[in-house]
Design a protein around this motif. Structure first.
Motif, PDB file in Angstrom:
ATOM      1  N   ASP A  82      60.769  37.202 -12.507  1.00 16.45           N
ATOM      2  CA  ASP A  82      61.935  38.005 -12.163  1.00 16.45           C
ATOM      3  C   ASP A  82      62.117  38.003 -10.655  1.00 16.45           C
ATOM      4  N   CYS A  83      63.367  38.055 -10.216  1.00 17.84           N
ATOM      5  CA  CYS A  83      63.675  38.063  -8.788  1.00 17.84           C
ATOM      6  C   CYS A  83      64.500  39.292  -8.431  1.00 17.84           C
ATOM      7  N   ALA A  84      64.394  39.709  -7.201  1.00 16.92           N
ATOM      8  CA  ALA A  84      65.178  40.832  -6.683  1.00 16.92           C
ATOM      9  C   ALA A  84      65.313  40.656  -5.181  1.00 16.92           C
ATOM     10  N   THR A  85      66.207  41.438  -4.605  1.00 11.41           N
ATOM     11  CA  THR A  85      66.385  41.459  -3.156  1.00 11.41           C
ATOM     12  C   THR A  85      66.207  42.886  -2.663  1.00 11.41           C
ATOM     13  N   ALA A  86      65.388  43.051  -1.645  1.00 16.84           N
ATOM     14  CA  ALA A  86      65.170  44.374  -1.039  1.00 16.84           C
ATOM     15  C   ALA A  86      65.828  44.394   0.330  1.00 16.84           C
ATOM     16  N   ARG A  87      66.512  45.469   0.638  1.00 19.35           N
ATOM     17  CA  ARG A  87      67.109  45.631   1.966  1.00 19.35           C
ATOM     18  C   ARG A  87      66.293  46.655   2.736  1.00 19.35           C
ATOM     19  N   VAL A  88      65.840  46.259   3.929  1.00 23.37           N
ATOM     20  CA  VAL A  88      64.982  47.123   4.748  1.00 23.37           C
ATOM     21  C   VAL A  88      65.498  47.126   6.176  1.00 23.37           C
ATOM     22  N   PRO A  89      65.089  48.118   6.984  1.00 17.37           N
ATOM     23  CA  PRO A  89      65.545  48.145   8.378  1.00 17.37           C
ATOM     24  C   PRO A  89      64.940  46.984   9.177  1.00 17.37           C
ATOM     25  N   LEU A  90      65.722  46.409  10.067  1.00 17.23           N
ATOM     26  CA  LEU A  90      65.158  45.424  10.994  1.00 17.23           C
ATOM     27  C   LEU A  90      64.081  46.083  11.846  1.00 17.23           C
ATOM     28  N   ASP A  91      64.374  47.275  12.353  1.00 15.94           N
ATOM     29  CA  ASP A  91      63.441  48.035  13.177  1.00 15.94           C
ATOM     30  C   ASP A  91      63.119  49.327  12.429  1.00 15.94           C
ATOM     31  N   HIS A  92      61.884  49.428  11.936  1.00 24.16           N
ATOM     32  CA  HIS A  92      61.531  50.617  11.157  1.00 24.16           C
ATOM     33  C   HIS A  92      61.566  51.896  11.996  1.00 24.16           C
ATOM     34  N   ALA A  93      61.530  51.783  13.310  1.00 23.33           N
ATOM     35  CA  ALA A  93      61.664  52.962  14.170  1.00 23.33           C
ATOM     36  C   ALA A  93      63.105  53.415  14.288  1.00 23.33           C
ATOM     37  N   LYS A  94      64.036  52.561  13.820  1.00 24.70           N
ATOM     38  CA  LYS A  94      65.472  52.884  13.873  1.00 24.70           C
ATOM     39  C   LYS A  94      66.080  52.603  12.508  1.00 24.70           C
ATOM     40  N   PRO A  95      65.770  53.445  11.525  1.00 20.46           N
ATOM     41  CA  PRO A  95      66.188  53.145  10.147  1.00 20.46           C
ATOM     42  C   PRO A  95      67.696  53.138   9.941  1.00 20.46           C
ATOM     43  N   GLY A  96      68.456  53.693  10.887  1.00 20.24           N
ATOM     44  CA  GLY A  96      69.905  53.696  10.743  1.00 20.24           C
ATOM     45  C   GLY A  96      70.578  52.476  11.337  1.00 20.24           C
ATOM     46  N   GLY A  97      69.800  51.555  11.879  1.00 22.96           N
ATOM     47  CA  GLY A  97      70.373  50.386  12.532  1.00 22.96           C
ATOM     48  C   GLY A  97      70.516  49.200  11.603  1.00 22.96           C
ATOM     49  N   ARG A  98      70.426  48.021  12.165  1.00 20.95           N
ATOM     50  CA  ARG A  98      70.617  46.771  11.417  1.00 20.95           C
ATOM     51  C   ARG A  98      69.601  46.660  10.287  1.00 20.95           C
ATOM     52  N   THR A  99      70.040  46.111   9.164  1.00 18.42           N
ATOM     53  CA  THR A  99      69.135  45.875   8.041  1.00 18.42           C
ATOM     54  C   THR A  99      69.004  44.380   7.783  1.00 18.42           C
ATOM     55  N   ILE A 100      67.914  44.015   7.102  1.00 17.54           N
ATOM     56  CA  ILE A 100      67.675  42.627   6.717  1.00 17.54           C
ATOM     57  C   ILE A 100      67.307  42.592   5.242  1.00 17.54           C
TER      58      ILE A 100
END
Length: 541
Positions: free
Chosen positions: A60-78
């Protein structure tokens, strides 16, 4: 590590661990990991919408979206590409085992399916096995410094194979990696600064939460041992069971938390000496058997060592087609990673070269049933993690003298392992978020450390160092050969790992295991608990 990883999953840009790892240098950014290892601001766990990878696939496959910078969770995601194989005995399922295949740069969505059968049968029965392409790698949001694969291939073809030999090739090599660094600096410098081991450890904790496990069960091989040790010290209370196989000494990886590196990461680790001793065992065992079992045998260990010396001297002056001295030494070191059938195949290639024939290419492993079985895995992906995380000398001019010093202590393998890190000399940035210790935070449950005595990449001494550094760990010795016990199986190691993962039982202190199949002999089936499974009663919480 890709440090080298065993190239099993690198289908297009496969180069065994070390060859694809460049390294370090740079404009130093702030270290955002708190000294006490406290986690960054709380980030919600990603939602994993599992679906069959491709029609008919058992994965099975999935995609997880997480913060680029974990210290700035409201910023860019990857995005992280994630893969799962469900427990084969769901009625007895315990939880999820997370697997990192090493590198850095190993794509878990390819290498976990390829190595799935190597996991002990009891583990496959009782756990969902989950892996992922770490940030910056493969089918996740990836570091890409070229406009196309063709452009990347042209860059790779423009530098010496294996390592540079002579002043002209050294100039070509350093110019190529300087060019790579410039390309990467221009593409996505923000991503380059956020692909550290600590960043990935925080991703792993979010994935653990996403699958619903209160604590982490984890198997990391090669570079995956540094990832595991980092997780264990950032999140010590969340460790349920953790096996670290073919270890990197954490102090060697971090240069004792100093950016002023006199030696490369691999020379600090002792990869050169370990490769030399493993090569010596290869030649001893090859020379002790017949050519029907080892094609390169010259009838005795001493004669076989001399034969290799003469072959390499000849290749310095007269390459066989594209097989130069540097390429051949690189192939020898990489060829020692997997014993069955790798050592037999390596002996055949060496014999072909001895007879003046260009060796036939080794067939690629079968493509796994996943959407992207051949993701782009350019050298810049491993470099982004390795060079950004682990300090290496920043002056390209020192590598030749380091090579000569390494060659005096480890022969040709010393030359290979020295140049494996030179790309870091001009790499454009250190990671913004590096974990550099301490390594002795006491985990909720003990860690199992597995070390192989003849490993061409991660020395057995590094496994001892890892067990000593961690606050609560037990060392299991594999008196065997090759890089990682996972792909060089021992029924004994598998039995101890299974008991540990399922019920938390560590092997007695001082336990040693041997390979299931010795080198240059016909492989025998392996797996399961000792003789193939059996009921193990209790389970860890």
């Amino acid at each position: 590590m890709h440090i080298p990883g065993h190239g099993a999953g690198r289908r297009h840009h496969a180069a065994a661990l070390a060859a694809t790892v460049f390294c370090s240098t740079l404009f130093i950014g702030p270290d955002l990991t708190p000294a006490d290892g406290a986690p960054p601001p709380s980030v919600p766990a990603p939602k994993l919408d599992w679906d069959t990878c491709v029609p008919g696939s058992p994965f099975d496959c999935a995609t997880a979206r997480v913060p680029l910078d974990h210290a700035k969770p409201g910023g860019r995601t990857i995005e992280l590409a994630v893969i799962r194989r469900r427990a084969t005995d769901p009625g007895r399922r315990i939880g999820t085992l997370f697997f990192n295949p090493g590198g850095p740069g190993g794509p878990g969505t390819v290498q976990m399916p390829q190595n799935y059968a190597a996991f002990p049968r009891e583990v496959r029965e009782r756990f969902d096995i989950v892996s992922w392409d770490p940030r910056g790698i493969g089918s996740s949001t990836a570091v890409k410094c070229f406009g196309s694969r063709e452009e990347a291939d042209a860059w790779a073809a423009g530098k010496p194979a294996g390592f540079p030999v002579g002043e002209q090739e050294r100039a070509e090599w350093t110019a190529a990696y300087r060019d790579l660094s410039l390309r990467c600096r221009q593409r996505d410098p923000e991503l380059l600064r956020h692909v550290s081991t600590a960043d990935t450890a925080h991703d792993l904790d979010l994935l653990r939460e996403a699958v619903g496990d209160a604590r982490l069960t984890y198997l990391g091989i090669s570079y995956g041992t540094i990832l595991g040790a980092t997780y264990a010290n950032l999140f010590p209370g969340k460790v349920r069971a953790m096996t670290l196989d073919s270890n990197i000494d954490p102090r060697a990886w971090t240069n004792d938390a100093s950016d002023n590196a006199r030696l490369t990461t691999f020379l600090r680790m002792g990869s050169d000496r370990s490769a030399a001793s493993t090569l010596d065992r290869f030649l001893t065992l090859c020379g002790s058997t017949t050519v029907s079992h080892c094609a390169f045998s010259a009838g005795s260990p001493q004669a076989t060592r001399g034969k290799l010396d003469r072959l390499l001297e000849r290749l310095r002056e007269r390459p066989v087609g594209p097989w130069t001295y540097g390429r051949t030494v690189g192939d020898v070191v990489s060829g020692l990673y997997v014993v069955q059938p790798g050592w037999t195949d390596l002996a055949r290639r060496l014999q072909d070269l001895w007879q003046g024939r260009v060796p036939q290419p080794t067939p690629l492993p079968p493509a796994p049933p996943v959407p992207h079985p051949d993701p782009y895995l350019g050298e810049e992906q491993a470099a982004a993690v390795f060079c950004g995380d682990s300090p290496n000398p920043r002056d390209p001019g020192v590598y030749h003298s380091l090579e000569e010093t390494a060659a005096r202590r480890a022969g040709d393998a010393g030359r290979f392992w020295t140049w494996a890190a030179e790309g870091c000399a001009t790499w454009p940035s250190f990671a913004a978020n590096r974990y550099r210790g301490p390594w002795n935070r006491r985990t909720a449950h003990p860690v199992l450390v597995v070390g192989t005595t003849y490993d061409p990449s991660t020395p057995y001494a590094d496994a001892r160092a890892m067990a000593d550094e961690l606050a609560n760990a037990r060392l299991l010795t594999h008196e065997g050969y090759g890089h990682t016990a996972l792909v060089n199986p021992s029924a004994c190691v598998q039995a101890h790992e299974s008991r540990y993962f399922i019920e938390g039982t560590l092997p007695p202190a001082g336990t040693t295991c041997r390979p299931t199949t010795p080198p240059f002999s016909a492989p025998r089936p392996s797996g399961g608990i000792a003789t193939g499974g059996g009921g193990l009663a209790g389970a860890l919480p």
